[in-house]
Design a protein around this motif. Structure first.
Motif: not given
Length: 350
Positions: A123-134, A145-147
């Motif tokens: 996980l790149d937390k900056q690339a997926f800032p929202l929990m729902v996106e993760r 998907v990279a981000s």
């Protein structure tokens, strides 16, 4: 394709996980999705049409219970799952799919789960800032998907389905069948007072709404009953408010919230439920931030007077309230709600 989801153990997280299920169904309409989660989650999972079966997780949150996890995994071996997706980040949450022999086991790296997961993502937390996106990213093949920018848009928000007959039946059980202008209050927070909007603010707002023709219904767990009573005791029109905190099952609360004209809530699991039901929602934030887990709804308005990350601890006031929530005045919430309902100063019974 048949997939087992190891679901989260918190109401808000469980609601956000529905965005994953909806995305999976969009990408593959023939997929069959089973979700393993604590038994109380069934009240939510049964209202998610994407979920084929809810499987109760009998092991308490935080317990390793290695033997029980092995037996549970073994019992799933004949269910012919093609894939498992593990949403919690703990090592123990990945054990059951491993013991079940599910060929593809997907999840974020978490607690060094190499081997237990064989489709492991970093996980790149900056690339997926929202929990729902993760959560949603796990619906896609690895490295596709990279981000968050690569996720299919618009994001599919949680959407609970309440049958009309269920809503009518539950309203009748609580003698609310003749009420058409219910406003739901969700004043509780598992953490405690520091995440709550003050009870005296709720009381003042309740009186303002009653003058517009509303009936107030307070929702929450048994732990929130005292807060609900405090709100009613400070109201000028206490007979226009009913405290159902601790008096409903989760299923009943969902059915009733679905029948509310609008909802006012702290940052809480019930806030996410109201959002998933498409209710006009005013969400009140203090030290906790909406930057990671906001209410996922186009019908939601967030009020927060501070910015950035703040550690949630006991608040500044004698009651434990955080000053940033004390500073949100009832008049502000009332105005936001009226705007959301497209009827400034309008009669709520109209």
């Amino acid at each position: 394709m048949k997939t087992l989801i190891i679901g989260p153990s918190w109401v808000g997280d469980m609601m956000m996980s529905q965005s994953l299920y909806r995305t999976m169904k969009t990408l593959n309409p023939e997929i069959e999705i089973d979700v393993m989660a604590p038994a109380w989650c069934r009240a939510l999972l049964n209202k998610m049409p994407e979920v084929s079966k809810a499987i109760s997780m009998p092991i308490g949150h935080g317990k390793l219970a290695l033997r029980e996890r092995y037996q549970l995994g073994k019992s799933l071996r004949n269910d012919n799952y093609d894939q498992a997706i593990v949403l919690p980040n703990s090592l123990k949450s990945a054990l059951i799919p491993f013991f079940a022999g599910i060929p593809k086991r997907t999840g974020w790296k978490g607690e060094q789960r190499y081997g237990l997961l064989n489709d492991i993502r970093t996980l790149d937390k900056q690339a997926f800032p929202l929990m729902v996106e993760r959560y949603i990213a796990l619906a896609y093949p690895k490295n596709s998907v990279a981000s968050a920018a690569d996720l299919q848009k618009p994001l599919l928000y949680p959407k609970l389905i309440v049958e009309t007959q269920d809503a009518i039946k539950t309203k009748s059980e609580f003698n609310l069948q003749d009420q058409t202008s219910l406003i739901g209050f969700c004043p509780g927070a598992e953490f405690g007072p520091a995440k709550r909007w003050p009870d005296y603010h709720y009381a003042k707002l309740a009186d303002m709404l009653v003058k517009q023709g509303a009936k107030i219904v307070i929702f929450g767990s048994n732990n929130d009953k005292q807060v609900g009573d405090a709100i009613i005791n400070q109201m000028a029109f206490p007979d226009k408010c009913i405290n159902l905190a601790g008096a409903t099952s989760l299923q009943q609360a969902v059915n009733l919230i679905a029948g509310c004209k609008a909802v006012i809530s702290n940052d809480s699991g019930l806030m996410h439920i109201a959002a998933a039901l498409g209710r006009p929602l005013v969400a009140l934030y203090g030290p906790s931030s909406p930057d990671f887990t906001p209410p996922l709804s186009d019908q939601a308005v967030i009020i927060r007077l501070i910015s950035g990350y703040h550690k949630v601890r006991r608040g500044d006031s004698q009651e434990g309230y955080h000053q940033s929530l004390i500073d949100i005045k009832p008049e502000c919430v009332f105005e936001k709600l009226m705007t959301l309902l497209h009827q400034p100063q309008a009669d709520l019974q109209s």
